[in-house]
Scaffold this active site. Structure first.
Site, PDB file in Angstrom:
ATOM      1  N   ASP A 106      -7.497  -0.396  -3.087  1.00  0.00           N
ATOM      2  CA  ASP A 106      -8.440   0.458  -3.227  1.00  0.00           C
ATOM      3  C   ASP A 106      -9.426   0.420  -4.598  1.00  0.00           C
ATOM      4  OD1 ASP A 106      -6.951   1.210  -4.737  1.00  0.00           O
ATOM      5  OD2 ASP A 106      -6.547   3.496  -4.281  1.00  0.00           O
TER       6      ASP A 106
ATOM      7  N   GLU B 179       0.920  -1.115   0.079  1.00  0.00           N
ATOM      8  CA  GLU B 179       0.087   0.140  -0.131  1.00  0.00           C
ATOM      9  C   GLU B 179       0.810   1.258   0.027  1.00  0.00           C
ATOM     10  OE1 GLU B 179      -2.240   1.689  -1.295  1.00  0.00           O
ATOM     11  OE2 GLU B 179      -3.843   0.422  -0.514  1.00  0.00           O
TER      12      GLU B 179
END
Length: 519
Positions: free
Chosen positions: A318, A242
């Protein structure tokens, strides 16, 4: 990874629990010697991980069983003709996918993969990904016949991820959270990739949003160099943690992380407290190499990790979904597997002999061909470019046609510009110009060298949707095929909002005979 810098299932838990219990019984037969672990000859990847002390908590494959005792479904398909579903299982316990069942069910129409079942017994199935912070949803589902392969001598299908395709499970059981140790491997098509974000398999956020550094731990495969990269031009195996694709301890570059593009590539990421590793190799032969093993990245937020325990395939945490790739099998473990265990898993992978489905002889790169329509109205018509504009159409071609018309209906087969397992078509009389789609209509345009052009000009041949000849799936819209509609060329799905997506004669209009070249 972020672009920033569910189906309700029938409860099969009892059946899978029995499978898992049988697998444990099998593992009990493993012999432990003074110098290490000796594995039973019949052990499959999850048996090997369990024997090595890092059991699978998720096991996904559309090609084969990953436990020697598993005899449940591998995946589910849905066909477009009536929206009915069918589970695709195994030919035998611990064996290979029953591809014939899928072929029969999907004959004359298209199918998508709706569920990739978890073989671990924990119910960590992958289904259509919902929208997230980076992109809306639900995501597209993979065309069920877009990635044919052979494994163990048997026909099977992988999961072909075109941009926009994605699978997810936000409500998992047993997947590592926080700084807990875990391992994972996946088998990918090393020739099918792009630089979009992010072709991942592994641990991600449960909210479908970027919740900060260290909230993911997934295998990334592709040639994006925005966040991190390795040696050469890619693709690389990296870790999506991430807000960073990491190839080593540094945020950007690791010279020891090589370009790796075997047709079948084994990719491994594993992590524990302030330690992680990247490993990889050729899934068809040989062993594994370690490209990084050491401390967590030297950037704030990655030590300790804050993993959340969702599972993703083909997308970022996401729901970034600009990526492309092909997945055949993969697992996630509880615990940090040893190199020895992973080496045993690699030996099993190479033993099953993944083999690419060969392109038809008639579509060998370098050959010259013409493509004849098979619809009853148009069996003397051929796909050609129109000299008056860039459009691609069908029109009658015969021995009495002009030399120009014959040349316009002749194509040179090239290895797919975006996927060498597929093909591209170069004009025989306009060097450097290729058949491509734009706005879903077919055109002849010069190759501008961009990734988008390469994808638009790549088509994957399959058995004709009507049973005749071949159908050519778009390389970046895996539900759409080369079609003639009112004599104009398009890429079209079997039903949809555009006129050329009409279901009438779709199977015939998308089926083409590869004919001798007119020029």
């Amino acid at each position: 990874m972020s672009l920033r810098a569910p189906v309700r299932l029938l409860d099969r838990s009892r059946k899978w629990a029995l499978c898992a219990a049988t697998a444990v019984t099998l593992i009990a037969s493993v012999l432990v010697g003074g110098t290490g672990t000796s594995y039973a000859a019949s052990s499959l990847p999850c048996d090997l991980y369990a024997a090595g002390g890092a059991p699978c908590v998720a096991a996904h494959s559309t090609t084969r069983a990953l436990y020697a005792a598993y005899n449940g479904p591998l995946y589910q398909v849905r066909r477009s003709s009536d929206n009915s579903n069918r589970d695709i299982g195994l030919l035998s316990t611990g064996g290979y996918a029953n591809a014939a069942a899928q072929d029969s069910f999907c004959a004359g129409t298209t199918c998508v993969i709706t569920v990739i079942y978890d073989q671990s017994g924990r119910g960590n199935h992958l289904t259509q990904a919902p929208g997230g912070g980076a992109a809306g949803g639900p995501d597209n589902l993979a065309n069920a016949i877009a990635a044919p392969t052979t494994v163990g001598g048997h026909k099977a299908y992988g999961v072909y991820v075109a941009p926009g395709t994605g699978y997810r499970n936000d409500h998992t059981s047993g997947i590592a959270t926080g700084d807990q140790p875990e391992g994972m491997y996946a088998i990918f098509d090393g020739t099918h990739f792009n630089g979009g974000c992010c072709f991942d398999y592994g641990n991600a956020e449960t909210s479908n949003n970027d919740t900060g550094n260290g909230h993911m731990e997934a295998i990334y495969f592709g040639n994006s160099s925005y966040w991190g990269y390795g040696a050469g031009t890619g693709p690389w195996i990296m870790a999506d943690l991430e807000n960073g694709l990491f190839s080593g301890v540094n945020q950007r570059y690791n010279a020891n992380d090589p370009t790796i593009n075997y047709r079948f590539t084994t990719a491994i990421i594993k992590g524990t407290a302030n330690r992680w590793a990247i490993r990889g190799g050729n899934a068809q032969s040989g062993g594994l190499s370690t490209f990084y093993s050491g401390a967590r990245p030297n950037v704030s937020g990655y030590n300790p990790m804050s993993k959340e325990g969702a599972i993703i395939l083909g997308i970022g945490g996401d729901n970034s979904k600009g990526s492309a790739g092909t997945f055949y099998e993969g697992v996630m473990t509880s615990g940090y597997p040893s190199d020895a265990t992973e080496n045993a898993v690699q030996a099993n992978i190479t033993s099953v002999a993944y083999t690419a489905s060969a392109l038809p002889v008639a579509l060998t790169p370098g050959s010259r061909i013409s493509l004849r329509a098979t619809t009853s109205c148009c069996t003397t018509d051929y796909l050609r470019h129109d000299d008056a504009d860039t459009n691609v159409v069908i029109s009658p071609i015969s021995s009495s046609s002009s030399a120009t018309d014959k040349s316009d209906a002749t194509w040179i087969v090239r290895a797919g510009l975006a996927n060498s397992s597929c093909v591209s078509f170069e004009s025989a009389n306009a060097t450097g110009q290729y058949l491509r789609h734009a706005g879903f209509q077919l055109h002849l345009n010069a190759n501008d060298g961009t990734s988008l052009f390469a994808q638009d000009a790549t088509f994957c041949p399959q058995t004709g949707n009507s049973g005749l000849g071949y159908s050519f799936m778009s390389g970046n819209y895996d539900s759409k095929y080369l079609r003639h509609y009112y004599y104009t060329g398009y890429i079209a799905s079997d039903g949809g909002s555009n006129a050329w997506d009409s279901t009438k004669s779709w199977a015939d209009d998308t089926s083409w005979q590869v004919a001798s070249p007119w020029s």
